[in-house]
Design a protein around this motif. Structure first.
Motif, PDB file in Angstrom:
ATOM      1  N   ILE A 105      23.798 -24.652 -13.419  1.00  0.00           N
ATOM      2  CA  ILE A 105      24.296 -23.393 -12.855  1.00  0.00           C
ATOM      3  C   ILE A 105      25.543 -22.934 -13.604  1.00  0.00           C
ATOM      4  O   ILE A 105      25.729 -21.734 -13.849  1.00  0.00           O
ATOM      5  N   GLY A 106      26.381 -23.885 -13.980  1.00  0.00           N
ATOM      6  CA  GLY A 106      27.595 -23.524 -14.708  1.00  0.00           C
ATOM      7  C   GLY A 106      27.290 -22.809 -16.016  1.00  0.00           C
ATOM      8  O   GLY A 106      27.887 -21.773 -16.331  1.00  0.00           O
ATOM      9  N   MET A 164      14.331 -25.266  -1.335  1.00  0.00           N
ATOM     10  CA  MET A 164      14.818 -25.028  -2.688  1.00  0.00           C
ATOM     11  C   MET A 164      16.284 -25.439  -2.825  1.00  0.00           C
ATOM     12  O   MET A 164      17.081 -25.293  -1.895  1.00  0.00           O
ATOM     13  N   GLN A 165      16.597 -25.956  -4.002  1.00  0.00           N
ATOM     14  CA  GLN A 165      17.960 -26.359  -4.328  1.00  0.00           C
ATOM     15  C   GLN A 165      18.391 -25.691  -5.623  1.00  0.00           C
ATOM     16  O   GLN A 165      17.555 -25.286  -6.443  1.00  0.00           O
ATOM     17  N   PRO A 166      19.711 -25.576  -5.835  1.00  0.00           N
ATOM     18  CA  PRO A 166      20.186 -25.012  -7.098  1.00  0.00           C
ATOM     19  C   PRO A 166      19.604 -25.766  -8.292  1.00  0.00           C
ATOM     20  O   PRO A 166      19.563 -26.992  -8.308  1.00  0.00           O
ATOM     21  N   GLY A 167      19.125 -25.027  -9.267  1.00  0.00           N
ATOM     22  CA  GLY A 167      18.503 -25.631 -10.445  1.00  0.00           C
ATOM     23  C   GLY A 167      16.987 -25.590 -10.408  1.00  0.00           C
ATOM     24  O   GLY A 167      16.344 -25.829 -11.438  1.00  0.00           O
ATOM     25  N   ASP A 168      16.394 -25.313  -9.242  1.00  0.00           N
ATOM     26  CA  ASP A 168      14.936 -25.150  -9.179  1.00  0.00           C
ATOM     27  C   ASP A 168      14.540 -23.845  -9.872  1.00  0.00           C
ATOM     28  O   ASP A 168      15.341 -22.904  -9.982  1.00  0.00           O
ATOM     29  N   LEU A 169      13.294 -23.807 -10.326  1.00  0.00           N
ATOM     30  CA  LEU A 169      12.774 -22.594 -10.956  1.00  0.00           C
ATOM     31  C   LEU A 169      12.043 -21.747  -9.925  1.00  0.00           C
ATOM     32  O   LEU A 169      11.281 -22.271  -9.114  1.00  0.00           O
ATOM     33  N   VAL A 170      12.304 -20.461  -9.952  1.00  0.00           N
ATOM     34  CA  VAL A 170      11.602 -19.542  -9.051  1.00  0.00           C
ATOM     35  C   VAL A 170      10.798 -18.557  -9.901  1.00  0.00           C
ATOM     36  O   VAL A 170      11.259 -18.092 -10.948  1.00  0.00           O
ATOM     37  N   PHE A 171       9.567 -18.277  -9.424  1.00  0.00           N
ATOM     38  CA  PHE A 171       8.611 -17.493 -10.223  1.00  0.00           C
ATOM     39  C   PHE A 171       8.177 -16.238  -9.472  1.00  0.00           C
ATOM     40  O   PHE A 171       8.139 -16.221  -8.231  1.00  0.00           O
ATOM     41  N   LYS A 181      -2.798  -7.459  -7.957  1.00  0.00           N
ATOM     42  CA  LYS A 181      -2.746  -8.878  -8.259  1.00  0.00           C
ATOM     43  C   LYS A 181      -2.342  -9.078  -9.719  1.00  0.00           C
ATOM     44  O   LYS A 181      -2.508  -8.184 -10.548  1.00  0.00           O
ATOM     45  N   GLY A 182      -1.825 -10.270  -9.976  1.00  0.00           N
ATOM     46  CA  GLY A 182      -1.430 -10.570 -11.338  1.00  0.00           C
ATOM     47  C   GLY A 182      -0.974 -12.006 -11.463  1.00  0.00           C
ATOM     48  O   GLY A 182      -0.758 -12.712 -10.468  1.00  0.00           O
ATOM     49  N   GLY A 183      -0.823 -12.449 -12.683  1.00  0.00           N
ATOM     50  CA  GLY A 183      -0.382 -13.816 -12.915  1.00  0.00           C
ATOM     51  C   GLY A 183       1.141 -13.923 -12.938  1.00  0.00           C
ATOM     52  O   GLY A 183       1.876 -12.948 -12.726  1.00  0.00           O
ATOM     53  N   ILE A 184       1.602 -15.133 -13.165  1.00  0.00           N
ATOM     54  CA  ILE A 184       3.038 -15.365 -13.252  1.00  0.00           C
ATOM     55  C   ILE A 184       3.577 -14.658 -14.505  1.00  0.00           C
ATOM     56  O   ILE A 184       3.084 -14.850 -15.609  1.00  0.00           O
ATOM     57  N   SER A 185       4.572 -13.836 -14.289  1.00  0.00           N
ATOM     58  CA  SER A 185       5.109 -13.069 -15.407  1.00  0.00           C
ATOM     59  C   SER A 185       6.636 -13.080 -15.484  1.00  0.00           C
ATOM     60  O   SER A 185       7.213 -12.485 -16.401  1.00  0.00           O
ATOM     61  N   HIS A 186       7.289 -13.763 -14.539  1.00  0.00           N
ATOM     62  CA  HIS A 186       8.757 -13.778 -14.552  1.00  0.00           C
ATOM     63  C   HIS A 186       9.262 -15.088 -13.947  1.00  0.00           C
ATOM     64  O   HIS A 186       8.685 -15.616 -12.993  1.00  0.00           O
ATOM     65  N   VAL A 187      10.359 -15.609 -14.509  1.00  0.00           N
ATOM     66  CA  VAL A 187      10.956 -16.864 -14.029  1.00  0.00           C
ATOM     67  C   VAL A 187      12.469 -16.706 -13.974  1.00  0.00           C
ATOM     68  O   VAL A 187      13.068 -15.957 -14.753  1.00  0.00           O
ATOM     69  N   ALA A 188      13.072 -17.437 -13.039  1.00  0.00           N
ATOM     70  CA  ALA A 188      14.523 -17.404 -12.868  1.00  0.00           C
ATOM     71  C   ALA A 188      14.999 -18.785 -12.411  1.00  0.00           C
ATOM     72  O   ALA A 188      14.186 -19.670 -12.111  1.00  0.00           O
ATOM     73  N   ILE A 189      16.303 -18.953 -12.343  1.00  0.00           N
ATOM     74  CA  ILE A 189      16.899 -20.221 -11.892  1.00  0.00           C
ATOM     75  C   ILE A 189      17.556 -19.979 -10.545  1.00  0.00           C
ATOM     76  O   ILE A 189      18.442 -19.115 -10.407  1.00  0.00           O
ATOM     77  N   TYR A 190      17.156 -20.761  -9.561  1.00  0.00           N
ATOM     78  CA  TYR A 190      17.725 -20.628  -8.222  1.00  0.00           C
ATOM     79  C   TYR A 190      19.139 -21.209  -8.225  1.00  0.00           C
ATOM     80  O   TYR A 190      19.387 -22.290  -8.771  1.00  0.00           O
ATOM     81  N   ARG A 195      19.913 -16.794  -3.701  1.00  0.00           N
ATOM     82  CA  ARG A 195      20.180 -16.057  -4.926  1.00  0.00           C
ATOM     83  C   ARG A 195      19.595 -16.770  -6.140  1.00  0.00           C
ATOM     84  O   ARG A 195      19.399 -17.981  -6.133  1.00  0.00           O
ATOM     85  N   PHE A 196      19.360 -16.019  -7.177  1.00  0.00           N
ATOM     86  CA  PHE A 196      18.863 -16.587  -8.424  1.00  0.00           C
ATOM     87  C   PHE A 196      19.452 -15.818  -9.600  1.00  0.00           C
ATOM     88  O   PHE A 196      19.867 -14.664  -9.461  1.00  0.00           O
ATOM     89  N   ILE A 197      19.488 -16.460 -10.750  1.00  0.00           N
ATOM     90  CA  ILE A 197      20.017 -15.834 -11.949  1.00  0.00           C
ATOM     91  C   ILE A 197      18.905 -15.753 -12.983  1.00  0.00           C
ATOM     92  O   ILE A 197      18.116 -16.691 -13.140  1.00  0.00           O
ATOM     93  N   HIS A 198      18.829 -14.621 -13.686  1.00  0.00           N
ATOM     94  CA  HIS A 198      17.705 -14.398 -14.600  1.00  0.00           C
ATOM     95  C   HIS A 198      18.028 -13.295 -15.590  1.00  0.00           C
ATOM     96  O   HIS A 198      19.035 -12.583 -15.466  1.00  0.00           O
ATOM     97  N   SER A 199      17.155 -13.177 -16.564  1.00  0.00           N
ATOM     98  CA  SER A 199      17.219 -12.054 -17.506  1.00  0.00           C
ATOM     99  C   SER A 199      16.076 -11.118 -17.125  1.00  0.00           C
ATOM    100  O   SER A 199      14.903 -11.396 -17.414  1.00  0.00           O
ATOM    101  N   PRO A 200      16.349 -10.024 -16.430  1.00  0.00           N
ATOM    102  CA  PRO A 200      15.300  -9.267 -15.737  1.00  0.00           C
ATOM    103  C   PRO A 200      14.341  -8.437 -16.589  1.00  0.00           C
ATOM    104  O   PRO A 200      13.133  -8.660 -16.577  1.00  0.00           O
ATOM    105  N   ARG A 201      14.875  -7.503 -17.334  1.00  0.00           N
ATOM    106  CA  ARG A 201      13.962  -6.592 -18.049  1.00  0.00           C
ATOM    107  C   ARG A 201      14.724  -5.851 -19.146  1.00  0.00           C
ATOM    108  O   ARG A 201      15.955  -5.924 -19.230  1.00  0.00           O
TER     109      ARG A 201
END
Length: 239
Positions: A105-106, A164-171, A181-190, A195-201
């Motif tokens: 997280i740091g 969920m705990q900090p450091g888990d991946l959220v999709f 419908k659609g497949g997995i197309s985005h991932v972030a860090i919980y 809250r989660f941190i990610h590079s969105p678009r």
């Protein structure tokens, strides 16, 4: 004439005795001066070695070396430490797990505002979502993840949303077809507390968002915990 000779003899005898006495006094005086000078010369260096000034300036150490605090082998304290090895190992595992999550997280938070770049894998050029996650895990804890979000979704252990705990991946499923419908197309860090941190678009940069937001809540597809972290957690819980 006889009287004159007697007087002269008496004067000569008196002069001899007075000269002897004067010489003795002179010798004694000189000896005393020399003795005093030698005594002073011999005693003056000893003053430099006097312990009083050194003791006045010295202080006792405020802390003992760690080695001095360690119990001797065979002592009851050492036996008590051996008896608590299992608890010590469990504490060590728990601390390691927390340390890994803190490092993840740091580093992730330090990368906020790095711009989104499709296929980006480095902060100097920018990140896409999977490139950001991969970079953080590799640089923070040395764990290499697959190169895209769909592949990252297939590894690790499934984690329920409430666990969920900090450091888990959220999709997320952000690219849906006309049937919704659609497949997995985005991932972030919980990072905790929903809250989660990610590079969105494209056009945006690494940032923190909330799972409670309607856009992300509708597209949430699940969470995964990488095998290495799941193994540490398992060791911690099983003690």
């Amino acid at each position: 004439m006889p009287n004159t000779r007697l007087v002269l003899a008496a004067l000569a005898t008196a002069l001899c005795f007075s000269g002897t006495a004067y010489a003795a006094d002179t010798d004694s005086s000189i000896q005393a001066q020399v003795s005093g000078k030698f005594s002073s010369a011999l005693l003056s260096p000893l003053a430099a070695f006097s312990p009083a000034p050194s003791l006045a300036q010295s202080t006792l150490p405020t802390q003992l070396p760690i080695a001095a605090l360690a119990p001797a082998k065979g002592s009851s304290s050492a036996a008590d430490d051996d008896a608590g090895n299992a608890d010590g190992a469990q504490f060590s595992d728990a601390k390691t797990s927390q340390d890994l999550r803190d490092m993840l997280i740091g580093l992730a938070m330090q990368l906020r505002h790095v711009r989104y770049v499709r296929g980006g894998r480095d902060p100097s050029t920018g990140f896409d979502c999977s490139g950001f996650v991969r970079y953080v895990f590799e640089r923070a804890i040395g764990l290499q993840l697959p190169s895209n979000s769909a592949s990252q979704y297939l590894i690790g252990h499934i984690v329920h949303r409430n666990d969920m705990q900090p450091g888990d991946l959220v999709f997320f499923r952000t690219a849906t077809n006309r049937h919704g419908k659609g497949g997995i197309s985005h991932v972030a860090i919980y990072i905790g507390e929903g809250r989660f941190i990610h590079s969105p678009r494209r056009g945006e940069s690494v940032r923190v968002d909330n799972l409670a937001d309607s856009y992300w809540s509708k597209r949430f597809a699940g969470a995964r915990r990488p095998d290495a972290m799941a193994q540490i957690d398992s060791n911690t819980h099983n003690g």
